[in-house]
Scaffold this motif. Structure first.
Motif, short mmCIF file in Angstrom:
data_model
loop_
_atom_site.label_atom_id
_atom_site.label_comp_id
_atom_site.label_asym_id
_atom_site.label_seq_id
_atom_site.Cartn_x
_atom_site.Cartn_y
_atom_site.Cartn_z
N LEU A 1 0.82 -1.20 0.00
CA LEU A 1 0.00 0.00 0.00
C LEU A 1 0.86 1.26 0.00
O LEU A 1 0.56 2.23 -0.68
N THR A 2 1.97 1.22 0.72
CA THR A 2 2.91 2.34 0.72
C THR A 2 3.49 2.54 -0.68
O THR A 2 3.59 3.66 -1.17
N GLU A 3 3.85 1.44 -1.32
CA GLU A 3 4.37 1.53 -2.69
C GLU A 3 3.31 2.12 -3.63
O GLU A 3 3.62 2.97 -4.47
N ALA A 4 2.07 1.71 -3.46
CA ALA A 4 0.98 2.25 -4.28
C ALA A 4 0.84 3.75 -4.08
O ALA A 4 0.66 4.50 -5.04
N ALA A 5 0.91 4.21 -2.84
CA ALA A 5 0.82 5.65 -2.55
C ALA A 5 1.98 6.41 -3.18
O ALA A 5 1.80 7.51 -3.72
N GLU A 6 3.15 5.82 -3.14
CA GLU A 6 4.32 6.48 -3.71
C GLU A 6 4.29 6.48 -5.24
O GLU A 6 4.89 7.35 -5.87
N LEU A 7 3.59 5.53 -5.85
CA LEU A 7 3.48 5.49 -7.31
C LEU A 7 2.47 6.48 -7.87
O LEU A 7 2.52 6.81 -9.06
N CYS A 8 1.55 6.95 -7.05
CA CYS A 8 0.50 7.84 -7.54
C CYS A 8 1.10 9.13 -8.09
O CYS A 8 1.74 9.88 -7.35
N PRO A 9 0.91 9.41 -9.37
CA PRO A 9 1.56 10.58 -9.98
C PRO A 9 0.99 11.92 -9.52
O PRO A 9 1.64 12.95 -9.68
N VAL A 10 -0.20 11.90 -8.92
CA VAL A 10 -0.82 13.16 -8.48
C VAL A 10 -0.98 13.21 -6.97
O VAL A 10 -1.64 14.10 -6.44
N GLU A 11 -0.38 12.24 -6.26
CA GLU A 11 -0.42 12.16 -4.80
C GLU A 11 -1.85 12.20 -4.25
O GLU A 11 -2.14 12.85 -3.25
N ALA A 12 -2.74 11.48 -4.93
CA ALA A 12 -4.13 11.42 -4.48
C ALA A 12 -4.33 10.37 -3.39
O ALA A 12 -5.31 10.42 -2.66
N LEU A 13 -3.40 9.45 -3.25
CA LEU A 13 -3.49 8.36 -2.29
C LEU A 13 -2.52 8.62 -1.14
O LEU A 13 -1.32 8.81 -1.36
N THR A 14 -3.04 8.63 0.08
CA THR A 14 -2.20 8.83 1.26
C THR A 14 -2.61 7.85 2.35
O THR A 14 -3.74 7.38 2.40
N ILE A 15 -1.65 7.56 3.23
CA ILE A 15 -1.89 6.68 4.38
C ILE A 15 -1.57 7.48 5.63
O ILE A 15 -0.51 8.11 5.72
N HIS A 16 -2.50 7.45 6.59
CA HIS A 16 -2.36 8.24 7.82
C HIS A 16 -2.56 7.36 9.04
O HIS A 16 -3.33 6.40 9.00
N ARG A 17 -1.93 7.74 10.13
CA ARG A 17 -2.21 7.13 11.44
C ARG A 17 -3.54 7.69 11.91
O ARG A 17 -3.75 8.90 11.86
N THR A 18 -4.44 6.83 12.34
CA THR A 18 -5.74 7.32 12.78
C THR A 18 -5.68 8.03 14.13
O THR A 18 -6.48 8.91 14.39
N ASP A 19 -4.72 7.65 14.98
CA ASP A 19 -4.65 8.26 16.30
C ASP A 19 -4.06 9.66 16.30
O ASP A 19 -4.48 10.52 17.07
N THR A 20 -3.11 9.94 15.38
CA THR A 20 -2.45 11.25 15.36
C THR A 20 -2.74 12.05 14.10
O THR A 20 -2.46 13.25 14.06
N GLY A 21 -3.22 11.39 13.04
CA GLY A 21 -3.42 12.06 11.76
C GLY A 21 -2.15 12.18 10.94
O GLY A 21 -2.16 12.67 9.82
N GLU A 22 -1.03 11.72 11.49
CA GLU A 22 0.26 11.81 10.81
C GLU A 22 0.23 11.04 9.50
O GLU A 22 -0.20 9.88 9.45
N GLN A 23 0.70 11.67 8.43
CA GLN A 23 0.80 11.00 7.14
C GLN A 23 2.07 10.17 7.13
O GLN A 23 3.15 10.69 7.38
N ILE A 24 1.92 8.88 6.84
CA ILE A 24 3.10 8.02 6.79
C ILE A 24 3.49 7.63 5.37
O ILE A 24 4.59 7.17 5.14
N ALA A 25 2.58 7.82 4.42
CA ALA A 25 2.92 7.56 3.02
C ALA A 25 2.02 8.41 2.13
O ALA A 25 0.86 8.61 2.46
N PRO A 26 2.50 8.92 1.04
CA PRO A 26 3.91 8.82 0.64
C PRO A 26 4.78 9.68 1.55
O PRO A 26 4.34 10.66 2.11
N ALA A 27 6.02 9.26 1.66
CA ALA A 27 7.00 10.01 2.46
C ALA A 27 7.60 11.09 1.58
O ALA A 27 7.93 10.85 0.42
N TYR A 28 7.68 12.26 2.11
CA TYR A 28 8.23 13.38 1.34
C TYR A 28 9.66 13.64 1.71
O TYR A 28 10.09 13.46 2.79
#
Length: 79
Positions: A52-79
């Motif tokens: 899933l992290t690889e999928a988020a990083e492949l998105c050319p328009v950064e429409a896919l993101t993964i976040h921690r539900t407890d803090t809201g921190e975005q963990i992917a894609p990593a900038y």
């Protein structure tokens, strides 16, 4: 397969998604394309965080993101 480290949420910004399908091809257990061609998460908890992290990083328009539900921190894609 890598297990998810705690509660995570997959988000798709459907206004940004251009429907390349790279995400759904990379993580088919977690993502699909809807009839309008945009990505849609299939589950609330990722089955394979690595793919899933690889999928988020492949998105050319950064429409896919993964976040921690407890803090809201975005963990992917990593900038």
């Amino acid at each position: 397969m890598t297990a998810a480290p705690g509660p995570l949420e997959t988000r798709v910004d459907r206004t940004r998604c251009v429907g390349t399908g790279a995400c759904a091809a990379t993580a088919p257990e977690d993502l699909t394309l809807t009839p309008d061609g945009r990505a849609l998460p299939l589950r609330t908890t990722p089955s394979d965080l690595e793919l899933l992290t690889e999928a988020a990083e492949l998105c050319p328009v950064e429409a896919l993101t993964i976040h921690r539900t407890d803090t809201g921190e975005q963990i992917a894609p990593a900038y």
